[in-house]
Design an enzyme around this catalytic site. Sequence first.
Site, PDB file in Angstrom:
ATOM      1  N   HIS A 144       0.836  -1.209   0.000  1.00 31.53           N
ATOM      2  CA  HIS A 144       0.000   0.000   0.000  1.00 31.53           C
ATOM      3  C   HIS A 144       0.870   1.258   0.000  1.00 31.53           C
ATOM      4  CE1 HIS A 144      -3.504   2.497   1.371  1.00 31.53           C
ATOM      5  NE2 HIS A 144      -2.538   3.177   1.973  1.00 31.53           N
ATOM      6  N   GLU A 145       1.889   1.268   0.840  1.00 31.68           N
ATOM      7  CA  GLU A 145       2.753   2.448   0.920  1.00 31.68           C
ATOM      8  C   GLU A 145       3.593   2.625  -0.343  1.00 31.68           C
ATOM      9  OE1 GLU A 145       2.136   4.510   3.137  1.00 31.68           O
ATOM     10  OE2 GLU A 145       0.893   3.190   4.360  1.00 31.68           O
ATOM     11  N   HIS A 148       1.485   4.199  -2.901  1.00 34.60           N
ATOM     12  CA  HIS A 148       1.409   5.659  -2.705  1.00 34.60           C
ATOM     13  C   HIS A 148       2.565   6.351  -3.431  1.00 34.60           C
ATOM     14  CE1 HIS A 148      -1.972   6.544  -0.203  1.00 34.60           C
ATOM     15  NE2 HIS A 148      -1.556   5.850   0.842  1.00 34.60           N
ATOM     16  N   GLU A 222      -6.462   6.865  -1.049  1.00 37.02           N
ATOM     17  CA  GLU A 222      -6.340   5.641  -0.246  1.00 37.02           C
ATOM     18  C   GLU A 222      -6.935   4.440  -0.968  1.00 37.02           C
ATOM     19  OE1 GLU A 222      -4.659   5.113   2.577  1.00 37.02           O
ATOM     20  OE2 GLU A 222      -3.982   7.178   2.291  1.00 37.02           O
TER      21      GLU A 222
END
Length: 291
Positions: A144-145, A148, A222
């Site tokens: 997930h990071e 980003h 997100e």
Amino acid sequence: MKRVLLFLLTNLAVMLVLGIASRLLGVDRFLSANGLNLGALLGFALLMGFGGATISLLMSKPMAKWSTGAVVINDSPEAMHRWIVGTVANFSQRAGIGMPEVALYEGEPNAFATGAFKNSALVAVSTGLLQSMSREEVEAVIGHEVAHVANGDMVTMTLIQGVMNTFVVFLSRAIGYFVDRVLLKNDREGPGIGYMVTSVILDMVLGVLAAVIVAWFSRQREFRADAGAAELMGSKQPMMRALARLGGLDPGDLPQSVATMGISGRPSGLLALLSSHPPIEERIRALRDGR
């Protein structure tokens, strides 16, 4: 280079939009006739709007390390550290970005990514996250990071924040000048009390409205990062399980400088409008339904 060009074009576009709107509405003629230099106001609004956001972005990595006490572990020989670094390296290669700095910090279950440039970012994981999740769930959070970073979310949020700040500064001062000169008929040299009071009040009111818009963009980001993690993992299930686990944990409060880049937040009630993260249940549903 693309993001630098995007940043410059956004600045020019904001100035162009404000300039054209002022001319079409006749605001420029009114302000000029009453002694306010529209060009100077536009320049000031852009400087204040994008200046602070840009400085925050450029300082994001050192500020994140300082505020969380994060320690870079890229060269650490410890087995756990090597696994975390290897996971970040694997996902970064798949996402087509440069290897980020990888850091570990003491804290509640959370993680974040930050940095001004996609190929020199920082991905940090908390000790609480490692203690509360399985390896596969931690990998999903790391994915997930990394997503980003690959999506350029740090720069995108800076641009959106800068645009909102610019409009707030411009509108609050232009309206303040109107109130001072027209409604209160201040004919003395320089702005009067009407300008100062109106500007301060509008800075707060418009600032809240701008924060709602920025928070909405952050929540959409997100969803994209969750989908990006699922793609990097090759399956939706690990990310869904990681989100479900996070729903039962207290993520703690990250420092303001990295709060929007954390893996989760605690939106509730009316304050959910100002939350940088959607509710966990909504994120799981969106990921499951492919939205």
